[in-house]
Enzyme design. Structure first.
Site, short mmCIF file in Angstrom:
data_model
loop_
_atom_site.label_atom_id
_atom_site.label_comp_id
_atom_site.label_asym_id
_atom_site.label_seq_id
_atom_site.Cartn_x
_atom_site.Cartn_y
_atom_site.Cartn_z
N TYR A 1 0.87 -1.19 0.00
CA TYR A 1 0.00 0.00 0.00
C TYR A 1 0.90 1.23 0.00
O TYR A 1 1.56 1.52 0.99
CB TYR A 1 -0.92 -0.06 1.23
CG TYR A 1 -1.86 1.11 1.44
CD1 TYR A 1 -2.08 2.08 0.46
CD2 TYR A 1 -2.55 1.23 2.64
CE1 TYR A 1 -2.95 3.14 0.69
CE2 TYR A 1 -3.42 2.28 2.88
CZ TYR A 1 -3.61 3.23 1.90
OH TYR A 1 -4.47 4.28 2.12
N LYS B 1 -1.71 -1.53 -3.75
CA LYS B 1 -2.67 -0.42 -3.79
C LYS B 1 -1.85 0.83 -4.06
O LYS B 1 -1.09 1.29 -3.21
CB LYS B 1 -3.43 -0.30 -2.47
CG LYS B 1 -4.40 0.89 -2.44
CD LYS B 1 -5.09 1.03 -1.09
CE LYS B 1 -5.97 2.27 -1.05
NZ LYS B 1 -6.62 2.46 0.26
#
EC number: 4.3.3.7
Length: 290
Positions: free
Chosen positions: A132, A160
């Site tokens: 992320y 992400k």
């Protein structure tokens, strides 16, 4: 592995305590709306102000309520590698299907430090893991070259990408090929990022408009590009409204206005200013959400 419309679900509170009943209701709202996976304890779930017991309990509730209908991807990131390993292992034991690990924040590791951090977690816990990258919050940018190195590990399955940069996302896709999936981390560029090769979005907007976010993603993957483009444009205003103050303050305010749960946030987050709340109300009325 993880694709489509994935919600970063809010953690509802009631007088300072996690509201388990409302959390279960929010899970049902998501599944009824066509959401493809649920992320508890992400940024939007206020993971940074949940204690360890609450963190595990929120994951446990979501796993129980979902009951294997869609994947559950638990937020388990930390700026301590040892803590990230422990939290990821707990998530696995609780039945999560994957983990989302934000880059270590505040201590500003080098790219080598980031690489070693993620490799340590991937080696320690046999659970699919999503990197992320959100430098606007963490103060560190996980560069495409580092992502490419990490993509070689079988437990690291996706990233992400929340830089807001199509260029950086494209570089990750170009370097990694099919070794890692890219998921959009910014609602307002879901469509263009999928056009570059992303497999879906981890969405804030889906908390209040799950059917519409799912419709955008589903149209894209059905090859209905004009329909997907129209959804992109339709959702742009509400996407922007979700970030007029620090996430998750606007989306929790919206959830409260819709009567789905309290708008309560934990300090140091504060309730939305009256001026911004009025702006949000105006936008929500345009979308007939209230």
């Amino acid at each position: 592995m993880f694709k489509g419309s994935i919600v970063a679900i809010v953690t509802p509170f009631n007088k300072g305590v996690v509201d388990e009943k409302k959390l279960r209701e929010l899970v049902e709202f998501q599944i009824a709306g066509g959401t493809d996976a649920i992320v508890p304890c992400g940024t939007t779930g206020e993971s940074s102000t949940l204690d360890y017991e609450e963190h595990d309990r929120v994951i446990e509730i979501v796993v129980q309520q979902v009951n294997k209908r869609v994947p559950v991807i638990a937020g388990t990131g930390s700026n301590s590698t040892r803590e990230a390993i422990e939290m990821t292992e707990h998530a696995k034991q609780l039945g999560a299907d994957g983990a989302l690990l934000v880059t270590p924040y505040y201590n500003k590791p080098t790219q080598e430090g980031l690489y070693r951090h993620y490799m340590a977690v991937a080696e320690a816990v046999a659970l699919p893991q999503i990197l992320y990258n959100v430098p606007g919050r963490t103060g560190v940018n996980l560069l495409p070259e580092t992502v490419a190195r990490l993509a070689e590990h079988k437990n690291i399955v996706a990233i992400k990408e929340a830089t807001g940069s199509l260029q950086q996302a494209s570089e990750v896709l170009a370097l990694c090929g099919d070794k890692i999936d890219v998921l959009c981390g910014d609602d307002f560029i879901t469509f263009p990022m999928m056009a570059c090769g992303a497999k879906g979005v981890i969405s804030v907007v889906a908390n209040i408009m799950p059917k519409e976010v799912a419709a955008l993603v589903d149209a894209f993957f059905a090859g209905k590009m004009e329909e997907a483009r129209q959804w992109h444009l339709k959702l742009l205003k509400i996407s922007n409204a979700m970030f007029i103050e620090s996430n998750p303050v606007p989306v929790k305010t919206a959830v409260g206005l819709m009567g789905k749960a309290s708008d309560e946030v934990r300090l140091p987050l504060a309730p939305m200013s009256d001026a911004n709340k009025n702006k949000l109300i105006s936008v929500m009325k345009e979308y007939k959400l209230i």
